[in-house]
Design a protein around this motif. Structure first.
Motif, PDB file in Angstrom:
ATOM      1  N   GLU A  58      19.894  73.539 -45.560  1.00  0.00           N
ATOM      2  CA  GLU A  58      21.434  73.227 -45.642  1.00  0.00           C
ATOM      3  C   GLU A  58      22.177  74.426 -44.721  1.00  0.00           C
ATOM      4  OE1 GLU A  58      20.804  75.448 -49.701  1.00  0.00           O
ATOM      5  OE2 GLU A  58      19.693  73.632 -48.313  1.00  0.00           O
ATOM      6  N   ASP A  59      21.805  75.300 -44.420  1.00  0.00           N
ATOM      7  CA  ASP A  59      22.263  76.434 -43.702  1.00  0.00           C
ATOM      8  C   ASP A  59      21.852  76.319 -42.143  1.00  0.00           C
ATOM      9  OD1 ASP A  59      23.619  77.391 -45.926  1.00  0.00           O
ATOM     10  OD2 ASP A  59      21.875  78.631 -46.561  1.00  0.00           O
ATOM     11  N   ILE A  60      20.908  75.205 -41.676  1.00  0.00           N
ATOM     12  CA  ILE A  60      20.530  75.343 -40.578  1.00  0.00           C
ATOM     13  C   ILE A  60      21.222  74.187 -39.586  1.00  0.00           C
ATOM     14  CG2 ILE A  60      18.455  74.471 -39.078  1.00  0.00           C
ATOM     15  CD1 ILE A  60      16.669  75.633 -41.334  1.00  0.00           C
ATOM     16  N   VAL A  61      21.620  74.596 -38.289  1.00  0.00           N
ATOM     17  CA  VAL A  61      22.242  73.666 -37.397  1.00  0.00           C
ATOM     18  C   VAL A  61      21.746  73.885 -36.115  1.00  0.00           C
ATOM     19  CG1 VAL A  61      24.786  74.114 -38.292  1.00  0.00           C
ATOM     20  CG2 VAL A  61      23.792  75.724 -36.321  1.00  0.00           C
ATOM     21  N   ARG A  62      21.767  72.564 -35.266  1.00  0.00           N
ATOM     22  CA  ARG A  62      20.727  72.589 -34.107  1.00  0.00           C
ATOM     23  C   ARG A  62      21.845  73.261 -33.072  1.00  0.00           C
ATOM     24  NH1 ARG A  62      17.070  68.715 -34.069  1.00  0.00           N
ATOM     25  NH2 ARG A  62      16.367  68.417 -36.128  1.00  0.00           N
ATOM     26  N   GLY A  63      21.102  74.094 -32.059  1.00  0.00           N
ATOM     27  CA  GLY A  63      21.608  74.733 -30.715  1.00  0.00           C
ATOM     28  C   GLY A  63      20.794  74.242 -29.682  1.00  0.00           C
ATOM     29  N   TYR A  64      21.766  74.181 -28.298  1.00  0.00           N
ATOM     30  CA  TYR A  64      20.954  73.848 -27.083  1.00  0.00           C
ATOM     31  C   TYR A  64      21.129  75.256 -26.245  1.00  0.00           C
ATOM     32  CZ  TYR A  64      20.024  72.583 -22.638  1.00  0.00           C
ATOM     33  OH  TYR A  64      19.473  72.298 -21.417  1.00  0.00           O
ATOM     34  N   GLU A  65      20.083  75.989 -26.062  1.00  0.00           N
ATOM     35  CA  GLU A  65      20.221  77.208 -25.346  1.00  0.00           C
ATOM     36  C   GLU A  65      20.638  77.018 -23.751  1.00  0.00           C
ATOM     37  OE1 GLU A  65      17.977  81.373 -25.157  1.00  0.00           O
ATOM     38  OE2 GLU A  65      16.772  79.591 -25.750  1.00  0.00           O
ATOM     39  N   LYS A  76      24.966  68.240 -37.900  1.00  0.00           N
ATOM     40  CA  LYS A  76      23.976  66.933 -37.801  1.00  0.00           C
ATOM     41  C   LYS A  76      25.122  65.619 -37.674  1.00  0.00           C
ATOM     42  CE  LYS A  76      21.054  64.446 -41.161  1.00  0.00           C
ATOM     43  NZ  LYS A  76      20.490  64.297 -42.443  1.00  0.00           N
ATOM     44  N   ASP A  77      26.124  65.662 -38.272  1.00  0.00           N
ATOM     45  CA  ASP A  77      27.115  64.731 -38.271  1.00  0.00           C
ATOM     46  C   ASP A  77      27.520  64.251 -36.547  1.00  0.00           C
ATOM     47  OD1 ASP A  77      27.086  64.200 -40.934  1.00  0.00           O
ATOM     48  OD2 ASP A  77      29.013  65.130 -41.403  1.00  0.00           O
ATOM     49  N   GLU A  78      27.766  65.463 -35.838  1.00  0.00           N
ATOM     50  CA  GLU A  78      27.992  65.588 -34.381  1.00  0.00           C
ATOM     51  C   GLU A  78      27.030  64.616 -33.565  1.00  0.00           C
ATOM     52  OE1 GLU A  78      30.509  68.679 -32.685  1.00  0.00           O
ATOM     53  OE2 GLU A  78      28.826  69.562 -33.938  1.00  0.00           O
ATOM     54  N   LEU A  79      25.630  65.139 -33.788  1.00  0.00           N
ATOM     55  CA  LEU A  79      24.373  64.489 -33.317  1.00  0.00           C
ATOM     56  C   LEU A  79      24.439  63.002 -33.650  1.00  0.00           C
ATOM     57  CD1 LEU A  79      21.880  67.430 -33.562  1.00  0.00           C
ATOM     58  CD2 LEU A  79      23.143  66.634 -31.454  1.00  0.00           C
ATOM     59  N   GLU A  80      24.781  62.496 -34.851  1.00  0.00           N
ATOM     60  CA  GLU A  80      24.436  61.199 -35.290  1.00  0.00           C
ATOM     61  C   GLU A  80      25.521  60.292 -34.642  1.00  0.00           C
ATOM     62  OE1 GLU A  80      24.545  61.281 -39.352  1.00  0.00           O
ATOM     63  OE2 GLU A  80      22.629  61.627 -39.926  1.00  0.00           O
ATOM     64  N   ALA A  81      26.668  60.827 -34.558  1.00  0.00           N
ATOM     65  CA  ALA A  81      27.834  60.101 -33.911  1.00  0.00           C
ATOM     66  C   ALA A  81      27.563  59.891 -32.508  1.00  0.00           C
ATOM     67  CB  ALA A  81      28.973  60.886 -34.155  1.00  0.00           C
ATOM     68  N   ILE A  82      26.900  61.019 -31.841  1.00  0.00           N
ATOM     69  CA  ILE A  82      26.766  61.110 -30.339  1.00  0.00           C
ATOM     70  C   ILE A  82      25.659  59.831 -29.976  1.00  0.00           C
ATOM     71  CG2 ILE A  82      25.891  62.205 -28.508  1.00  0.00           C
ATOM     72  CD1 ILE A  82      27.039  64.489 -29.537  1.00  0.00           C
ATOM     73  N   GLY A  83      24.651  60.033 -31.041  1.00  0.00           N
ATOM     74  CA  GLY A  83      23.415  59.013 -30.788  1.00  0.00           C
ATOM     75  C   GLY A  83      23.681  57.502 -31.259  1.00  0.00           C
ATOM     76  N   GLY A  84      24.895  57.438 -31.864  1.00  0.00           N
ATOM     77  CA  GLY A  84      25.186  56.045 -32.280  1.00  0.00           C
ATOM     78  C   GLY A  84      24.417  55.758 -33.566  1.00  0.00           C
ATOM     79  N   GLU A  85      23.713  56.881 -34.448  1.00  0.00           N
ATOM     80  CA  GLU A  85      22.974  56.694 -35.289  1.00  0.00           C
ATOM     81  C   GLU A  85      23.769  56.015 -36.924  1.00  0.00           C
ATOM     82  OE1 GLU A  85      19.235  59.062 -37.715  1.00  0.00           O
ATOM     83  OE2 GLU A  85      20.511  60.132 -36.200  1.00  0.00           O
ATOM     84  N   LYS A  86      24.889  56.529 -36.840  1.00  0.00           N
ATOM     85  CA  LYS A  86      25.667  55.972 -38.027  1.00  0.00           C
ATOM     86  C   LYS A  86      26.046  54.640 -37.900  1.00  0.00           C
ATOM     87  CE  LYS A  86      28.276  60.365 -39.103  1.00  0.00           C
ATOM     88  NZ  LYS A  86      29.694  61.033 -39.392  1.00  0.00           N
ATOM     89  N   SER A  87      25.848  54.016 -36.913  1.00  0.00           N
ATOM     90  CA  SER A  87      26.258  52.394 -36.572  1.00  0.00           C
ATOM     91  C   SER A  87      24.950  51.852 -37.342  1.00  0.00           C
ATOM     92  CB  SER A  87      26.191  52.168 -35.287  1.00  0.00           C
ATOM     93  OG  SER A  87      24.940  52.248 -34.660  1.00  0.00           O
TER      94      SER A  87
END
Length: 277
Positions: A58-65, A76-87
């Motif tokens: 729960e304390d892990i987020v994703r990061g792009y170097e 996680k919610d940002e990536l799901e929204a960008i990818g359209g996964e929530k739809s």
């Protein structure tokens, strides 16, 4: 079967609620890494290099170097929204013939079953695909990753097969030492084609067995029973210079195999379960 995803197939204005199930399972024999001093299992933990502490999921987020030591961070919610996964949508954009897709594009297969409210629409799509012989090409987002997918029929079920994008397929031209323009001997070619003909048959997946897994399971059983394991070394390989002789021998071997009665294959024993307590 265990449901791994819920969503809907859409084509045109038709929306079909579906549930997704894994179509395949990994049968590899899992082995733990052990400490050779005491035999204790080795554990791998997620550790922060800065804090030198173990980090919970729960304390892990994703990061792009984007440059060394500098990251842009995504929840996680940002990536799901960008990818359209929530739809939760498998959106069919085209229908094509299956033979138009080279097998190199295929990744992983999933079964799609109708949700309680989608049986009629599901059967409609199933019969439409069956009657036209077409498959659907769709966009889908799974596990924060966008993918193309092929929607096709497997037996009496609609299946989804994720496929690579074209820019994810490497060029075969980059493989070193390819020499397609080198002439081959017509006689050798004729013999090779004859060998292919003799070995040709209808594909029956039930006749194939994972021989490596069978040998490992047999070795596990012998280890458990305390038997000494001896492995017969293979004969050293030699470079075959005479292609004609090799092809002729292969054809004769194939003829002998085709003439001899088929032997029933014995299934390997299952590995014993570890003792409890």
């Amino acid at each position: 079967m265990h449901t791994i995803w819920k969503g809907a197939i859409s084509f045109g204005l038709v929306n079909i609620p579906v549930k997704m199930y894994a179509a395949t399972e990994d049968k590899d024999i899992s082995m733990r890494m052990l400490h050779n001093v005491c035999g204790g299992p080795i554990s791998f933990t997620r550790t922060c290099k800065n804090c030198d502490v173990q980090v919970q999921n729960e304390d892990i987020v994703r990061g792009y170097e984007y440059q060394p030591g500098h990251f842009v961070v995504f929840e996680k919610d940002e990536l799901e929204a960008i990818g359209g996964e929530k739809s939760r949508e498998i959106k069919i954009i085209d229908f094509v013939d299956l033979h138009d897709i080279d097998p190199i594009y295929f990744q992983k297969t999933y079964f799609l079953g109708p949700a309680e409210t989608g049986v009629n629409a599901y059967n409609l799509l199933f019969n439409a695909l069956k009657n036209t012989g077409k498959i659907g090409i769709a966009n889908v987002a799974l596990r924060s990753k966008g993918s193309l997918a092929a929607i096709r029929l497997v037996d009496n079920c609609i299946a989804m097969e994720t496929i690579f994008y074209p820019d994810e397929i490497r060029s075969a031209g980059d493989v070193p030492n390819l020499t397609p323009d080198v002439e081959v001997s017509p006689k050798e070619l004729q013999m090779a084609e004859m060998l292919i003909e003799q070995l040709s048959t209808e594909f029956d997946p039930k006749k194939y067995e994972n021989e490596y897994r069978a040998r490992v399971l047999d070795a596990i059983n012998k280890k458990v029973e305390g038997k000494q394991i001896t492995v017969t070394p293979e004969a050293p390989s030699t470079n075959v210079i005479d292609l004609m002789a090799a092809l002729q021998a292969s054809i004769e071997q194939a003829s002998d195999n085709n003439a001899s009665p088929k032997k029933k294959t014995t299934k390997a024993k299952k590995a014993p379960k570890p003792a409890s307590g």
